[in-house]
Design a protein around this motif. Structure first.
Motif, PDB file in Angstrom:
ATOM      1  N   THR A   3       0.837  -1.203   0.000  1.00  0.00           N
ATOM      2  CA  THR A   3       0.000   0.000   0.000  1.00  0.00           C
ATOM      3  C   THR A   3       0.872   1.254   0.000  1.00  0.00           C
ATOM      4  O   THR A   3       1.775   1.393   0.828  1.00  0.00           O
ATOM      5  CB  THR A   3      -0.928  -0.007   1.217  1.00  0.00           C
ATOM      6  N   ASN A  70      -9.530   3.716  -5.009  1.00  0.00           N
ATOM      7  CA  ASN A  70      -9.034   3.446  -3.655  1.00  0.00           C
ATOM      8  C   ASN A  70      -8.958   4.752  -2.872  1.00  0.00           C
ATOM      9  O   ASN A  70      -7.937   5.443  -2.881  1.00  0.00           O
ATOM     10  CB  ASN A  70      -7.653   2.784  -3.708  1.00  0.00           C
ATOM     11  N   VAL A  81     -11.341   2.401   3.747  1.00  0.00           N
ATOM     12  CA  VAL A  81     -11.244   2.596   2.299  1.00  0.00           C
ATOM     13  C   VAL A  81     -12.645   2.626   1.706  1.00  0.00           C
ATOM     14  O   VAL A  81     -13.447   1.720   1.928  1.00  0.00           O
ATOM     15  CB  VAL A  81     -10.419   1.477   1.630  1.00  0.00           C
ATOM     16  N   ASN A  83     -14.773   2.968  -1.987  1.00  0.00           N
ATOM     17  CA  ASN A  83     -14.579   2.754  -3.420  1.00  0.00           C
ATOM     18  C   ASN A  83     -15.193   3.920  -4.194  1.00  0.00           C
ATOM     19  O   ASN A  83     -16.399   3.950  -4.442  1.00  0.00           O
ATOM     20  CB  ASN A  83     -15.207   1.425  -3.858  1.00  0.00           C
ATOM     21  N   TYR A 386      -7.698  -4.062   3.468  1.00  0.00           N
ATOM     22  CA  TYR A 386      -8.425  -3.777   2.238  1.00  0.00           C
ATOM     23  C   TYR A 386      -8.408  -4.996   1.324  1.00  0.00           C
ATOM     24  O   TYR A 386      -7.390  -5.681   1.206  1.00  0.00           O
ATOM     25  CB  TYR A 386      -7.786  -2.570   1.555  1.00  0.00           C
TER      26      TYR A 386
END
Length: 457
Positions: A3, A70, A81, A83, A386
């Motif tokens: 990430t 993201n 997170v 979308n 995630y």
């Protein structure tokens, strides 16, 4: 690393690509973006609001080519997170500093748990303006606690407009506040340069409080019994500058910019690394990550370019190379910590590698049933994991095991993610002398990798 968080400035550099290093980096990112998770946040939207041209929409489209949907948001002081694409998020992101939203605002919408915060914030501001705020107010003032708001809508609107006009729009107001704060509360100019520990040293200041206790005291003065991580982080970031512990250059400092920078730094705590060209952001992030035991790495652009190349190459390692790293560290047995329990003993061993390009902690669990090696990513787990991060790691390990002749299924969002979210999940391979498997336990937001040795008799 998996990430990755870029601040807005880095996206601009990649978008404009005026230097060769940004052209090369942009091409590498787009070529390998399926092996990493790039994220943006509300902090990027705050930065984009400062752009009065339509170029920002092209920049958002470019950002989407890297981050997809993201989007990091803060919910109940924790990071999750969502979308959503940059354009979509920007389209309904409120510009709180324009205050047009106040026209249709219903004061009753404010949760009652925020009443004390608002009442105390307004009371402190008024006392400060009148010169009635004593220097030791942080430790001596009695906070307001009530079940009602002490202001009506007009008074609340006037207060917010006053703050925006005098603290945000006037360039010198915050600078003057900082000068006074440093003179009164940090006269010996305690700083956090390099690895210097400042938390306990601040106890020698006139307030007699360590940095951590100062945060708690301010929280108490705002009528809050406890601060969530988000609020504690934003307050800490501001205090680093306000008290001169890690301050911005006087010419450059603006409260609006520093607030946005604090958001970038906060959202960076969710990721394996944060990348910024701003030295102030990097310095404050390193200080606070150390203070709050956050394992996120902080990189300049050039440092990231080097680390990204290393990560790309690490992802190409063979099964033998990956397992050699685990075996070598395990055989070295450099003990960091041991805990004895009634049925087993847990020993943390030094991890000299990032196993499978992801796990960076190694534990040995010994019991009458045998020995188990446990690998996981972070010691302090607070944020939800995630789905895309899980998918990347599962598929990476599937490639590794399948190269050894195993039949390890690729990640299936339709089935695997449902199981991961609802119950304990496990996926592994059985060898002659050991079983190796990935696991995700219910209510624990992390992946684990286990090597469980068999008792062969």
């Amino acid at each position: 690393m998996v990430t990755i968080y870029f601040d807005k400035q880095l996206f601009s550099y990649l978008f404009n690509a005026k230097e060769e290093k940004y052209i090369i980096l942009r091409d590498k990112i787009l070529s390998h973006k399926d092996d990493f998770v790039f994220l943006f946040s509300d902090a990027h939207l705050l930065d984009l609001q400062q752009d009065s041209t339509d170029i920002k929409y092209k920049e958002m489209d470019f950002m989407q080519s890297i981050v997809g949907e993201n989007c990091l948001i803060c919910k109940d002081s924790n990071i999750v997170v969502a979308n959503e694409s940059p354009r979509s998020a920007f389209s309904h992101f409120a510009n709180t500093q324009q205050l047009s939203w106040l026209d249709n605002f219903d004061l009753s919408q404010i949760p009652k748990e925020q009443y004390d915060f608002i009442n105390n914030a307004i009371d402190l501001s008024i006392k400060d303006l009148k010169g009635e705020l004593e220097l030791d107010w942080i430790t001596k003032r009695t906070p307001i606690h009530t079940n009602e708001l002490n202001v009506n809508k007009d008074e609340f609107s006037s207060f917010l407009k006053f703050i925006i006009a005098n603290l945000y729009d006037k360039k010198d107001t915050y600078k003057a506040m900082r000068d006074v704060a440093m003179e009164n509360y940090n006269p010996t100019k305690i700083t956090a340069d390099g690895d210097r520990v400042f938390n306990d040293q601040l106890s020698s200041s006139p307030l007699g409080l360590s940095f951590i206790n100062l945060i708690k005291a301010v929280s108490n003065q705002l009528g809050m019994s406890s601060l969530g991580f988000g609020m504690a982080y934003f307050l800490s970031y501001t205090l680093l500058d306000l008290l001169g512990i890690c301050r911005e250059p006087r010419k450059k400092v603006k409260i609006r910019n520093m607030q946005t920078d604090s958001f970038h730094s906060f959202f960076g705590t969710y990721c394996d690394c944060i990348v910024s060209d701003d030295e102030g952001v990097r310095d404050k992030s390193k200080i606070l990550y150390r203070l709050f035991n956050v394992e996120t790495q902080v990189y300049s652009i050039d440092e990231f370019i080097e680390q990204f190349d290393k990560a790309i190459n690490d992802n190409k390692k063979t099964a033998r190379e990956y397992f050699d790293e685990i075996r070598n560290d395990y055989e070295q047995k450099e003990v960091l910590h041991t805990e004895n329990h009634s049925e087993y003993t847990i020993t943390q061993l030094k991890a000299a590698h990032k196993y499978f390009g992801y796990f960076n902690h190694m534990f040995e669990r010994e019991s009458k049933n045998g020995t188990v090696i446990m690998l996981h990513k972070n010691i302090n787990i607070k944020d939800s994991i995630y789905v895309q991060e899980v998918e990347i790691i599962v598929n990476r390990i599937a490639r590794i095991f399948n190269s050894m002749g195993a039949e390890f299924k690729l990640f299936d969002k339709e089935t695997d993610w449902v199981q991961i979210r609802s119950e304990n999940w496990r996926r592994g391979v059985d060898f002659n002398d050991a079983e190796a498997y990935l696991a995700k336990f219910k209510n624990i937001p992390a992946l684990y990798f286990f090597i469980e040795f068999k008792n062969l008799s």
